[in-house]
Design a protein around this motif. Sequence first.
Motif, PDB file in Angstrom:
ATOM      1  N   VAL B 257       0.838  -1.208   0.000  1.00  0.00           N
ATOM      2  CA  VAL B 257       0.000   0.000   0.000  1.00  0.00           C
ATOM      3  C   VAL B 257       0.872   1.257   0.000  1.00  0.00           C
ATOM      4  O   VAL B 257       0.606   2.219  -0.725  1.00  0.00           O
ATOM      5  N   ASP B 258       1.942   1.228   0.806  1.00  0.00           N
ATOM      6  CA  ASP B 258       2.825   2.395   0.881  1.00  0.00           C
ATOM      7  C   ASP B 258       3.432   2.717  -0.484  1.00  0.00           C
ATOM      8  O   ASP B 258       3.571   3.886  -0.854  1.00  0.00           O
ATOM      9  N   ILE B 259       3.799   1.666  -1.206  1.00  0.00           N
ATOM     10  CA  ILE B 259       4.432   1.905  -2.518  1.00  0.00           C
ATOM     11  C   ILE B 259       3.435   2.531  -3.499  1.00  0.00           C
ATOM     12  O   ILE B 259       3.757   3.475  -4.221  1.00  0.00           O
ATOM     13  N   THR B 260       2.197   2.041  -3.503  1.00  0.00           N
ATOM     14  CA  THR B 260       1.218   2.672  -4.404  1.00  0.00           C
ATOM     15  C   THR B 260       1.010   4.135  -4.004  1.00  0.00           C
ATOM     16  O   THR B 260       0.924   5.011  -4.863  1.00  0.00           O
ATOM     17  N   ASN B 261       0.993   4.394  -2.715  1.00  0.00           N
ATOM     18  CA  ASN B 261       0.844   5.784  -2.271  1.00  0.00           C
ATOM     19  C   ASN B 261       2.072   6.623  -2.605  1.00  0.00           C
ATOM     20  O   ASN B 261       1.968   7.792  -2.955  1.00  0.00           O
ATOM     21  N   TYR B 262       3.236   6.004  -2.487  1.00  0.00           N
ATOM     22  CA  TYR B 262       4.471   6.718  -2.789  1.00  0.00           C
ATOM     23  C   TYR B 262       4.487   7.150  -4.260  1.00  0.00           C
ATOM     24  O   TYR B 262       4.816   8.292  -4.587  1.00  0.00           O
ATOM     25  N   VAL B 263       4.080   6.227  -5.130  1.00  0.00           N
ATOM     26  CA  VAL B 263       4.082   6.555  -6.562  1.00  0.00           C
ATOM     27  C   VAL B 263       3.008   7.602  -6.857  1.00  0.00           C
ATOM     28  O   VAL B 263       3.196   8.488  -7.690  1.00  0.00           O
ATOM     29  N   LEU B 264       1.889   7.504  -6.148  1.00  0.00           N
ATOM     30  CA  LEU B 264       0.869   8.547  -6.302  1.00  0.00           C
ATOM     31  C   LEU B 264       1.474   9.921  -6.000  1.00  0.00           C
ATOM     32  O   LEU B 264       1.268  10.878  -6.741  1.00  0.00           O
ATOM     33  N   LEU B 265       2.248   9.987  -4.939  1.00  0.00           N
ATOM     34  CA  LEU B 265       2.854  11.271  -4.576  1.00  0.00           C
ATOM     35  C   LEU B 265       3.956  11.668  -5.551  1.00  0.00           C
ATOM     36  O   LEU B 265       4.109  12.820  -5.904  1.00  0.00           O
ATOM     37  N   GLU B 266       4.721  10.670  -6.012  1.00  0.00           N
ATOM     38  CA  GLU B 266       5.856  10.980  -6.864  1.00  0.00           C
ATOM     39  C   GLU B 266       5.420  11.347  -8.281  1.00  0.00           C
ATOM     40  O   GLU B 266       5.876  12.324  -8.855  1.00  0.00           O
ATOM     41  N   TYR B 267       4.494  10.563  -8.855  1.00  0.00           N
ATOM     42  CA  TYR B 267       4.088  10.749 -10.248  1.00  0.00           C
ATOM     43  C   TYR B 267       2.748  11.481 -10.385  1.00  0.00           C
ATOM     44  O   TYR B 267       2.378  11.892 -11.465  1.00  0.00           O
ATOM     45  N   GLY B 268       1.987  11.533  -9.310  1.00  0.00           N
ATOM     46  CA  GLY B 268       0.646  12.112  -9.402  1.00  0.00           C
ATOM     47  C   GLY B 268      -0.354  11.150 -10.005  1.00  0.00           C
ATOM     48  O   GLY B 268      -1.460  11.546 -10.383  1.00  0.00           O
ATOM     49  N   GLN B 269       0.017   9.888 -10.106  1.00  0.00           N
ATOM     50  CA  GLN B 269      -0.855   8.890 -10.711  1.00  0.00           C
ATOM     51  C   GLN B 269      -1.339   7.934  -9.622  1.00  0.00           C
ATOM     52  O   GLN B 269      -0.538   7.188  -9.060  1.00  0.00           O
TER      53      GLN B 269
END
Lengths: 344, 808
Positions: B257-269
């Motif tokens: 879950v953290d990784i999906t959230n991290y990418v959301l923050l990093e890429y905006g996706q």
Amino acid sequence: MKERLEQLKQEALQKVDQATEVQSLKDVRVEYLGKKGPITEVLRGMGKLSKEERPVIGQLANEVREQIADAIESKQTKMEEEALEKQLEEESVDVTLPGRPVQVGGPHLLTSIVEEIEDLFIGMGFEIKEGPEVETDYYNFEALNLPKGHPARDMQDSFYITEELLLRTHTSPVQARTMGHKNGKEPVKMICPGKVYRRDTDDATHSHQFTQIEGLLVDKHVRMSDLKGVLNAFAKQMFGEDRDIRLRPSFFPFTEPSVEMDISCKVCGGKGCSVCKGTGWIEILGAGMVHPNVLEMAGYDPEEYSGFAFGMGPERIAMLKYGVDDIRHFYTNDIRFLKQYHKA
Amino acid sequence: MLVSLNWLQDYIDVSKYTPEELAEIITKTGIEVESVEPVAEEVQGVVVGYVEECEQHPNADKLSLCQVNVGEESLQIVCGAPNIAKGQKVPVAVPGAVLPGNFKIKKTKLRGEVSNGMICSLQELGVDEKDVPKEYADGIFVFPDDVEVGAEATALLNLDDKIIELGLTPNRSDALSMAGVAYEVAAAIDGEYTLAEENVEPSNEKAEDKVTVKVEDPAANPYYGAFVIQDIEVGPSPLWLRNRLTAAGIRPINNVVDITNYVLLEYGQPLHAFDYDRFGSNEIVTRRAKDGETIQTLDDQERTLTSDHLVITNGTEAHAIAGVMGGATSEVQDDTKTIILEAAYFNPAVVRQSSKDHGLRSESSTRFEKGVDPNRVERAGKRACELLQKYANGTVLAGVVSFDQLDRSEKKVAIHTSIINDRLGTEITNEEIADILRRLQFDYKQNGEEFIVSAPTRRQDIERFEDMLEEVARIYGYDNLPFTLPGGESQAGGLSLDQQLKRRMKAYFEGAGLDEAITYSLTKKDWATMLVSPEVEREAVAPVGLAMPMSEDYSHLRQSLLPEMLQSLSYNIARKQQNLAYYEVGTVFVSEEEEVTKQPSEMLRASGALTGTWVTHPWQQEKKDIDFFVVKGIVEGLSEQLNIPFTYEKTKVSSMHPGRTALVKAGGKDIGFIGQIHPKLQKEMDLKETYVFDLNVEELLKLYDKEEAFRKIPRYPSVSRDIALVVDESVAAGDIAATISEAGAPLVKEVQVFDLYQGEHLEEGKKSLAFNLLYLDPERTLKDQEVEEAHEAILTAVKEKHQAELRG
């Protein structure tokens, strides 16, 4: 005869001098200057005198007469003045007692601010326009580049009456209406003050009803530097010659580019303090170049015409200028609050 | 958007600026920085300690006695946390350390045992309660095993970071990602940044052998990509990753879950991970929900769907509301081994509808609603695969199973240097424009002073010339724009005649002693129709109400300014302010329709409400309370000021005193009323005796003669005569005055009542009224004879009409 006149004179002047009331002066006048008085008598006896003596004594008698008359006159004036002075002394009042109060009312602080801003822009050649507070969805949103479903409509949650009618959320519809009346030809130079409404719960910084003043200038060759110049003139007159302005990018659906205008903080002079949250700047208004869609919808050719618009909140300005700490003060009409600002 | 400066520094070098300087630059070039805050207050002297021994405190049940190795030495420390255990690595504040709130750590004794410091919870280190992971909420924080004993804990916990909060306007959704912020900062400071390539090492197995993807509504879902990752080990994320989520305000949960959230923050996706084994099939079908279809979402709520909502299904059951929230059934759990990773583009309007209907606003939905970058959707999936490989031990299957009808083209916008300068009032050169485009990393083709710009897809807000005008202006710097004043034809400006008159009316009221009030236009339903002037009431059918009022107090538009004004009086009286005189000029709203379909008429009214003492001058024994005639005097004064004659007739208005209310007329029309409010209403609203007036401003503006001709000042003397008349009590003074004026015309110019008497020497039921009459002929001196004749005619007329007898 000469001696006689001199003696009469001495006697009369002494009596005048000794007189303490107006009546004694009158008596002196009758006694010495009356038709039966001694001086008249002297004059009557002049027939006995020689040709040479006659004019000399005649002149002397007249002089004596005049001197006595003058003395009576000046003594009388003096006595009257003394009497008046005495009377006035008796009439004196205690000047420290309170005066009879006059009912004095005054304008609401918001009105003072609005009129000050109006007058400022009138001085720059702007007209004042007004419009309805219940607006159509078209003029409140669509004509301002906010079609139905536009995300920015979230920014101004509104009081709807029907699907098509609402309490205006800004005074911009007045601009859309004014432009619409010009058939896309004439320039527009106006400001529109008025009440606006948003679905906010009333608290220290929010009010479901508040005031807005928006401005619009549409013409050929209107430049963003003109906006900067006009806003600078406004800010300096409204807040003081020593205040600077800055523009920074922002977003409004009806302008592009959009900016917000800050003025340098009065408290710290731009160094940063708690009033300006350490930035040295205080946000005053939003502005920008009129969005081509807005011009087009109002019938202007955006290739030929351009314009700028700005909008500000008199409540916020009043709060900044006078340190009012709660927006609700403007609407509770607490007399103690209202009276404070009658000089504003 | 919360931006960690430590994280940003990974992408672009901002070290030469202080956080405040950087904030100023970002604010001036594009995005308002709302605040710059440290993650925690300053913390000193906290290091990583290794718990070598941990025993029960001999004198206290709830305390532990620990031996903690802090690098150079081993310290005995008493600890009260329930989760302390031997073998842990923990944050230790050694003697001399300073914790938030200037809390200094000293050597001490606790229940007879020496304690050389303190083992800390995250809260004690200044981390906000809401950012503390659940497992450490009630105890000390425990580091992962790989940290070095004796190391500075503040850096490891990212407590030295500063967070910049960006206030994003709706057009700048590109900055809802760290990458987007990095591009923006690069343009602002002329730095260098590009989003790094993803680096995945896939296995030989193919994702397409595991799942299929079918999209039923391509308009709502133009791209759907599914990655498959096997052999996942669900566990905590690395500390740095948790720190970054915390800095951005997202609570860490587990590595997947953290990784999906991290990418959301990093890429905006936004991404979503389904547990493959709990998905219930190997086919992914996205479709519109059926009306009445239900789904159990991650927050354990059962939600009922409609065809407005898009769902991700396994062919039969919904497993997620697209872009908004996943389903509970396929949630990633501790025993999850294989996941389907969704990277999709959902139509912004569809997501907005779902999130609105379900009251679900998430990090994910806000990004989809604004429109994500179409060129970053698949890349974000790859980035998550890369991280899952590294930090969850996952095996990434080759390829992405996708449906793809996504438009990834870049918009072309033409700009001309001369038009830009014409609009901005600047003298920007072609070279400067080229340089600005380079900083923004916008591709372009230049032909003389024309630039054809390709707006990158991350900047969905750029569509036309004016958008590029803004880009150029903001990077060029608004500070660099000159100050000019508009040219064009000059216009006089000014107030319209009506506006001038309105200001004059207000000045009159203030001069007459009234304070201006401003009240709310919205009021309660009962009040909307209360104290409405008769001529307004005749036009109004029903009060105009809001479709969805926020409260009953502000549900309807007023038809009179008076109820809310009385409320203001009541507010003041409750605060011991007894003497009040208010006026307001404002709008009332009148609809002639039962069901409103068109804009109501907005009528401008001038109203006032007065109560208490009008004048008091105690030492001269003068005191005058407000009464009917004070209010009437104010209204008469206005009439004189505007030179519009008013007449008054006794009338009845509901909620008004039946014997003390008058209709005001002008120009043959009803224009309002004055009087005392009904004592019952006074009592209801906690008021004392209160008088009001309410006038139609627009009618007054119409009647006002703006260019009144000059009237000659009379050169001949007037003759003054008095008459005292005895009449029945019921005869109105105004009626007699009217008869006198009529009978005495044209010589009688003014008729004034100067005495009213009732009582001794007069018959029961009679009153005596004395009038002063002014006779004047502007052209000549009047003869006694003429006045005498006119006077006789007047006496005859009043006797005939009102049975008035000359008082003997």
